[in-house]
Design a protein around this motif. Structure first.
Motif, mmCIF file in Angstrom:
data_model
loop_
_atom_site.group_PDB
_atom_site.id
_atom_site.type_symbol
_atom_site.label_atom_id
_atom_site.label_comp_id
_atom_site.label_asym_id
_atom_site.label_seq_id
_atom_site.Cartn_x
_atom_site.Cartn_y
_atom_site.Cartn_z
ATOM 1 N N GLY A 1 6.487 67.448 2.969
ATOM 2 C CA GLY A 1 7.546 68.235 3.585
ATOM 3 C C GLY A 1 8.821 67.463 3.830
ATOM 4 N N CYS A 2 9.006 66.356 3.122
ATOM 5 C CA CYS A 2 10.164 65.493 3.327
ATOM 6 C C CYS A 2 11.193 65.751 2.231
ATOM 7 C CB CYS A 2 9.701 64.035 3.277
ATOM 8 S SG CYS A 2 10.840 62.891 4.009
ATOM 9 N N ARG A 3 12.458 65.848 2.612
ATOM 10 C CA ARG A 3 13.516 66.044 1.625
ATOM 11 C C ARG A 3 13.870 64.708 0.982
ATOM 12 N NH1 ARG A 3 19.724 68.333 2.341
ATOM 13 N NH2 ARG A 3 19.996 68.972 0.169
ATOM 14 N N ALA A 4 13.781 64.637 -0.334
ATOM 15 C CA ALA A 4 14.040 63.386 -1.039
ATOM 16 C C ALA A 4 14.662 63.696 -2.392
ATOM 17 C CB ALA A 4 12.744 62.601 -1.233
ATOM 18 N N VAL A 5 15.461 62.749 -2.895
ATOM 19 C CA VAL A 5 16.110 62.913 -4.196
ATOM 20 C C VAL A 5 15.871 61.647 -5.019
ATOM 21 C CG1 VAL A 5 17.877 64.519 -3.442
ATOM 22 C CG2 VAL A 5 18.297 62.072 -3.243
ATOM 23 N N LEU A 6 15.828 61.814 -6.322
ATOM 24 C CA LEU A 6 15.543 60.730 -7.258
ATOM 25 C C LEU A 6 16.790 60.431 -8.073
ATOM 26 C CD1 LEU A 6 13.111 59.012 -8.346
ATOM 27 C CD2 LEU A 6 12.853 60.768 -10.106
ATOM 28 N N VAL A 7 17.108 59.134 -8.222
ATOM 29 C CA VAL A 7 18.292 58.761 -8.987
ATOM 30 C C VAL A 7 18.062 57.389 -9.620
ATOM 31 C CG1 VAL A 7 19.431 57.705 -6.991
ATOM 32 C CG2 VAL A 7 20.813 58.512 -8.905
ATOM 33 N N SER A 8 18.529 57.231 -10.849
ATOM 34 C CA SER A 8 18.488 55.932 -11.506
ATOM 35 C C SER A 8 19.658 55.086 -11.011
ATOM 36 C CB SER A 8 18.563 56.096 -13.019
ATOM 37 O OG SER A 8 18.683 54.841 -13.657
ATOM 38 N N LEU A 9 19.454 53.764 -10.906
ATOM 39 C CA LEU A 9 20.524 52.899 -10.403
ATOM 40 C C LEU A 9 21.759 52.923 -11.299
ATOM 41 C CD1 LEU A 9 19.071 49.597 -8.880
ATOM 42 C CD2 LEU A 9 20.160 51.525 -7.745
ATOM 43 N N ASP A 10 21.603 53.280 -12.567
ATOM 44 C CA ASP A 10 22.789 53.321 -13.425
ATOM 45 C C ASP A 10 23.683 54.519 -13.105
ATOM 46 O OD1 ASP A 10 21.102 55.278 -14.450
ATOM 47 O OD2 ASP A 10 21.755 54.968 -16.511
ATOM 48 N N ARG A 11 23.211 55.434 -12.265
ATOM 49 C CA ARG A 11 24.014 56.589 -11.848
ATOM 50 C C ARG A 11 24.447 56.481 -10.392
ATOM 51 N NH1 ARG A 11 21.952 62.251 -13.169
ATOM 52 N NH2 ARG A 11 24.189 62.587 -13.122
ATOM 53 N N LEU A 12 24.309 55.283 -9.833
ATOM 54 C CA LEU A 12 24.624 55.086 -8.426
ATOM 55 C C LEU A 12 25.659 53.971 -8.282
ATOM 56 C CD1 LEU A 12 23.495 56.304 -5.752
ATOM 57 C CD2 LEU A 12 21.978 54.327 -5.613
ATOM 58 N N ARG A 13 26.593 54.152 -7.361
ATOM 59 C CA ARG A 13 27.567 53.115 -7.032
ATOM 60 C C ARG A 13 27.241 52.546 -5.657
ATOM 61 N NH1 ARG A 13 33.053 55.824 -6.768
ATOM 62 N NH2 ARG A 13 31.765 57.575 -6.102
ATOM 63 N N PRO A 14 27.423 51.238 -5.466
ATOM 64 C CA PRO A 14 27.134 50.651 -4.157
ATOM 65 C C PRO A 14 27.879 51.338 -3.013
ATOM 66 C CG PRO A 14 27.406 48.921 -5.779
ATOM 67 C CD PRO A 14 27.772 50.207 -6.462
ATOM 68 N N GLN A 15 29.122 51.828 -3.263
ATOM 69 C CA GLN A 15 29.882 52.472 -2.188
ATOM 70 C C GLN A 15 29.157 53.693 -1.644
ATOM 71 O OE1 GLN A 15 30.932 51.514 -5.245
ATOM 72 N NE2 GLN A 15 33.170 51.603 -5.370
ATOM 73 N N GLN A 16 28.344 54.346 -2.480
ATOM 74 C CA GLN A 16 27.642 55.541 -2.026
ATOM 75 C C GLN A 16 26.588 55.239 -0.970
ATOM 76 O OE1 GLN A 16 26.924 56.792 -6.341
ATOM 77 N NE2 GLN A 16 26.948 58.775 -5.308
ATOM 78 N N LEU A 17 26.132 53.989 -0.900
ATOM 79 C CA LEU A 17 25.059 53.642 0.030
ATOM 80 C C LEU A 17 25.477 53.860 1.478
ATOM 81 C CD1 LEU A 17 23.603 50.404 -1.608
ATOM 82 C CD2 LEU A 17 22.918 52.783 -1.938
ATOM 83 N N SER A 18 26.777 53.819 1.755
ATOM 84 C CA SER A 18 27.240 54.051 3.125
ATOM 85 C C SER A 18 27.007 55.501 3.561
ATOM 86 C CB SER A 18 28.726 53.701 3.248
ATOM 87 O OG SER A 18 29.498 54.516 2.384
ATOM 88 N N GLN A 19 26.745 56.384 2.604
ATOM 89 C CA GLN A 19 26.491 57.788 2.925
ATOM 90 C C GLN A 19 25.008 58.069 3.142
ATOM 91 O OE1 GLN A 19 28.095 59.874 -0.447
ATOM 92 N NE2 GLN A 19 29.951 58.619 -0.461
ATOM 93 N N ALA A 20 24.140 57.100 2.786
ATOM 94 C CA ALA A 20 22.694 57.315 2.872
ATOM 95 C C ALA A 20 22.160 56.869 4.229
ATOM 96 C CB ALA A 20 21.988 56.558 1.757
ATOM 97 N N ARG A 21 21.078 57.499 4.636
ATOM 98 C CA ARG A 21 20.388 57.078 5.852
ATOM 99 C C ARG A 21 19.155 56.243 5.519
ATOM 100 N NH1 ARG A 21 20.394 62.889 9.084
ATOM 101 N NH2 ARG A 21 22.667 63.169 9.170
ATOM 102 N N GLN A 22 18.442 56.663 4.476
ATOM 103 C CA GLN A 22 17.238 55.934 4.070
ATOM 104 C C GLN A 22 17.228 55.814 2.552
ATOM 105 O OE1 GLN A 22 14.183 58.354 6.050
ATOM 106 N NE2 GLN A 22 13.901 56.718 7.551
ATOM 107 N N LEU A 23 16.942 54.608 2.076
ATOM 108 C CA LEU A 23 16.962 54.298 0.653
ATOM 109 C C LEU A 23 15.671 53.579 0.291
ATOM 110 C CD1 LEU A 23 18.503 53.908 -2.114
ATOM 111 C CD2 LEU A 23 19.286 51.714 -1.153
ATOM 112 N N LEU A 24 14.977 54.063 -0.717
ATOM 113 C CA LEU A 24 13.791 53.404 -1.246
ATOM 114 C C LEU A 24 14.103 52.948 -2.665
ATOM 115 C CD1 LEU A 24 10.981 55.865 -0.065
ATOM 116 C CD2 LEU A 24 11.947 53.898 1.141
#
Length: 515
Positions: free
Chosen positions: A88-111
């Motif tokens: 029942g947990c909301r989660a999204v999947l993304v490859s690191l090649d589609r992610l920018r480090p600046q976006q991490l400031s918008q995340a609360r939890q990152l695996l």
């Protein structure tokens, strides 16, 4: 309308006005217009590709990011996503090649699930992200994260990229949910530890191990209630037989395969009209198998009419328990709290260990190394902080230091009532007399009008804490994550500052085992 598109449109208008005012021949104007239009389209195309490469991700979801060279990290990320969503947990999947480090400031939890390629390098798809993360000065204090580093211990740069990500995120102020896990060629024990984290993030949702369990049967030797008369739930000391050839050290974990209460299984088999003593292909009875499986809901019973249907049910997930003992103690020693729900039902694992399993019976267990809560021999005096059954993991470290002849440690421990809940009182008092414990601070929440918790004791001793750390002490925290663990973390940041807490963590002098 985006800012970029407004600028692009303004540039197009200015181009049109410039060409209309130009007195050059029509053919030259047309050629200039085409060339200029192409020049304007290049940044537009680059902007479009960047948007495609870096999708917007919801900040209230858990971000599962993977860096995969041969596909294993992606496969494990997909299985992780499925387990979180099943809980029942909301989660999204993304490859690191589609992610920018600046976006991490918008995340609360990152695996992060990260493979290592070549000589300790990032996989091809993650090199851009890794380079940007190393170059950029980000501040990520609001990000909680965990890393599963994939590798092969036979190679010199084992799990190097995953470890590098873990270290860099800590440098940027992100808060680790647990120590980085090094996965050596799909080690089932490490995968189980990763699954336990996923279960915790999903509110301790039940799950099935991705790989078949390889338990060893050991005998339950003793069970003793440590807090009779307490207003808290009963806490039990359990001693189990050591499996042949086993070795472990302070900080390690015992995984226990729980079973349902025998009476519950008997009732279900009667309802289904099946013989629980029927022997299955592996030599165990149907009752034995069913007691170790997730039971069907009442509306699913119609689909469970044969032994084969019951054998196909998923296995109960294991539970982790901190070991209080060392091999020299001659047993596996646990400290287990009996959990009881509001409807009177007992927790599956704690009910099995504390009530249903008979002394002398066999339990399913397996030992697991827990590097994130281990310490090297030369880690200085210890500051140990814990509450409740978290004392077990701290006892193992104190016993290990006693075996090495290293005295002069500081224990801060919290429970409910001094009269009933001071676990291992005789042992702690003996260590005080011998000097093995240079200091013992106790907090009992129900012994005064205003609740007193272990974090309050630590705040009162702030100056001594700084002095001990200046002298090279290491800090260990074991117990409940909610409440004690979270408040100790916030308190340390307040007393020591973010920089020192991160420095202690990076140096391996601040370790936690929270549940």
């Amino acid at each position: 309308m985006s800012r970029f598109f407004r600028y692009w449109l303004l540039g197009s208008v200015l181009l049109g006005l410039l060409l209309s005012a130009c007195s050059a021949p029509r053919e030259q104007c047309a050629a200039l217009a085409c060339a200029a239009w192409l020049v304007l389209c290049i940044p537009a195309w680059q902007h479009y590709r960047q948007r495609q490469r870096c999708p917007a991700l919801p900040s209230d979801a858990i971000w599962l990011a993977y860096a995969s060279q041969g596909g294993q990290a992606r496969q494990l990320a997909e299985r992780s996503l499925a387990q979180l969503q099943a809980g029942g947990c909301r989660a999204v999947l993304v490859s690191l090649d589609r992610l920018r480090p600046q976006q991490l400031s918008q995340a609360r939890q990152l695996l992060l699930l990260a493979s290592t390629y070549g000589e300790g390098e990032a996989p091809d798809t993650a090199q851009r992200f890794a380079q940007q993360l190393d170059r950029q000065s980000l501040s990520l204090p609001g990000l909680e994260y965990a890393v599963l580093a994939l590798g092969d211990r036979r190679y010199r740069h084992f799990c190097a990229f995953g470890r590098r990500l873990d270290q860099r995120l800590q440098q940027l102020g992100a808060q680790p949910l647990q120590a980085c896990l090094d996965l050596d060629r799909g080690d089932p024990a490490v995968l189980r530890q990763w699954q336990q984290l996923l279960s915790r993030l999903a509110g301790h949702a039940p799950f099935s191990d991705w790989q078949a369990p390889d338990y060893q049967p050991v005998q339950l030797l003793q069970r003793h209630c440590l807090n009779p008369g307490s207003s808290a739930s009963p806490a039990f000391q359990l001693r189990l037989q050591i499996p042949p050839g086993s070795h472990w050290q302070a900080g390690d974990i015992l995984e226990v395969g729980p079973c349902h209460a025998p009476a519950q299984i008997d009732a279900l088999l009667r309802q289904l009209g099946l013989d629980g003593e029927q022997v299955q292909a592996d030599g165990h009875s149907l009752h034995w198998h069913l007691s170790r499986r997730q039971l069907p809901a009442p509306e699913q019973l119609a689909d469970c009419r044969s032994p084969a249907d019951l054998m196909a049910l998923p296995r109960l997930a294991h539970r982790d328990y901190s070991l209080a003992s060392l091999p020299a103690d001659g047993c596996l020693e646990l400290l287990v709290r009996l959990h009881q729900y509001g409807d009177g039902n007992l927790g599956c694992a704690s009910g099995w260990l504390c009530r249903h399993a008979e002394v002398g019976s066999l339990l399913d267990v397996r030992l697991r190394a827990n590097p994130g809560f281990q310490l090297p021999p030369d880690s200085g005096p210890l500051i140990l902080i814990g509450n409740g059954t978290g004392l077990a993991g701290l006892l193992a470290h104190l016993r290990e230091r006693e075996q090495r002849g290293q005295a002069g440690h500081w224990l801060l421990f919290g429970e409910r009532q001094a009269a009933h809940d001071l676990f291992y009182a005789e042992q702690l008092q003996a260590w005080q007399r011998s000097g093995h414990l240079a200091r013992l601070d106790l907090a009992f929440s129900r012994d005064q009008d205003s609740p007193m918790y272990v974090q309050h004791r630590l705040r009162e001793a702030a100056d001594d804490l700084r002095l001990w750390l200046q002298r090279g002490a290491s800090l260990l925290v074991c117990g409940s994550l909610q409440g004690m663990g979270e408040e100790i973390e916030a308190l340390l940041h307040g007393l020591l500052g973010d920089q020192q807490v991160q420095a202690l963590r990076l140096a391996g002098r601040y370790r936690r085992d929270l549940y």
